[in-house]
Design an enzyme around this catalytic site. Sequence first.
Site, short mmCIF file in Angstrom:
data_model
loop_
_atom_site.label_atom_id
_atom_site.label_comp_id
_atom_site.label_asym_id
_atom_site.label_seq_id
_atom_site.Cartn_x
_atom_site.Cartn_y
_atom_site.Cartn_z
N GLU A 1 0.86 -1.29 -0.04
CA GLU A 1 0.13 -0.09 0.30
C GLU A 1 0.91 1.22 -0.07
O GLU A 1 0.44 2.25 -0.62
CB GLU A 1 -0.97 -0.14 1.14
CG GLU A 1 -1.93 -1.22 1.25
CD GLU A 1 -2.78 -1.22 0.11
OE1 GLU A 1 -3.01 -0.54 -0.74
OE2 GLU A 1 -3.07 -2.59 -0.05
N HIS B 1 1.90 1.99 -3.56
CA HIS B 1 0.72 2.67 -4.11
C HIS B 1 0.79 4.03 -4.14
O HIS B 1 0.58 4.88 -5.01
CB HIS B 1 -0.66 2.03 -3.58
CG HIS B 1 -1.03 0.87 -4.42
ND1 HIS B 1 -1.06 0.81 -5.60
CD2 HIS B 1 -1.60 -0.26 -4.01
CE1 HIS B 1 -1.60 -0.42 -6.24
NE2 HIS B 1 -1.86 -1.12 -4.98
N GLU C 1 -1.06 -3.18 -9.99
CA GLU C 1 -0.93 -4.35 -8.70
C GLU C 1 0.39 -4.86 -8.84
O GLU C 1 0.89 -5.09 -7.74
CB GLU C 1 -2.16 -4.96 -8.86
CG GLU C 1 -3.45 -4.38 -8.32
CD GLU C 1 -3.36 -3.75 -7.04
OE1 GLU C 1 -2.77 -4.27 -6.05
OE2 GLU C 1 -4.09 -2.72 -7.08
#
Length: 329
Positions: free
Chosen positions: A171, A174, A252
């Site tokens: 995360e 990201h 991803e």
Amino acid sequence: MKYVGIQSQIRRNNIMSMILLIMFPVIILGMVWVFLALLNYFGGGYYDQYGNLVHELDAEAVNYYFLTTIPWVIGGVGIWFAIAYFSNVSMIRRATGARPLERRENPRIYNIVENLCMACNMPMPKINVVDDPQLNAFASGINSKSYTVTLTTGIMNRLNDDELSGVVAHELTHIRNKDTRLLVVSIIFVGIISTVMSLVLRMLYYTMWSGGNSRKGNGLSAIVVLIIGLVCCAIAYVFTLVTRFAISRKREYMADAGGAEICGNPLALANALRKISSDPGLDNVKQPDVAQIFIIRPDQITSGIMGFMNSLFSTHPDTAKRIAILEQF
């Protein structure tokens, strides 16, 4: 999978953000022109010498009405986008039921996030939690003031420290890659189209039941007008999904690679994904556009026609493939 580098990915996502900012309004304006053209084509016409109704497109009239609607369309979309862009954090929080996680409530999570942030030299994001016994996580935010990592209670309780570090590192990647800002742009524009389509569908339902099928002369009935509008919205929705798909499932894969690099344990992230995929949480979130930010999409999100379309053009790759790549590191 070769990790292309943080700066390359940031630059790529910034370019993609600009493309999306241009493409979505173009799609919306294009469907407005098609709608006006269909109304013009089917709403007029004349009878030939054999008594057959002939339809012709008056492109000049269509372009005139289109030019007069452009400021209204751009203004409406711009206002909607501005509101949604700057309130996206609260909107996602309401959609997922997230709340801030206090350090005293779970110092373990804060220690994991802080250590990973120091390892990759990035500011500490906010930490939210969703009271869900199942497993899932996501990152959100558009700048350093709003960047947030959200975890379910299930993922915090059921993963060990190494696995949880892998998820948090995913995360954080990201956030570093500016994926979260890119997805906010996508969510907003897809939401505009789906909302307009839902309104047109409700108006069509109400009109059909209220007997709104009257017409004047060769003009179109209200039902036909709404059907044309619904078709245009559906086409625009498919185009927005395709454009969203252009964000690429590699997003991803890149976050997996970056997460493995930050935490230094690819197998731990692979094990975490395996556990999450067997019992993904956040399935109470019925908004597919929001679900695209989750580390793994809940299966329940893909039910129904709209869910099928979002699954077909999902930005998430197959979890088994992600695990296989991580195990090759």
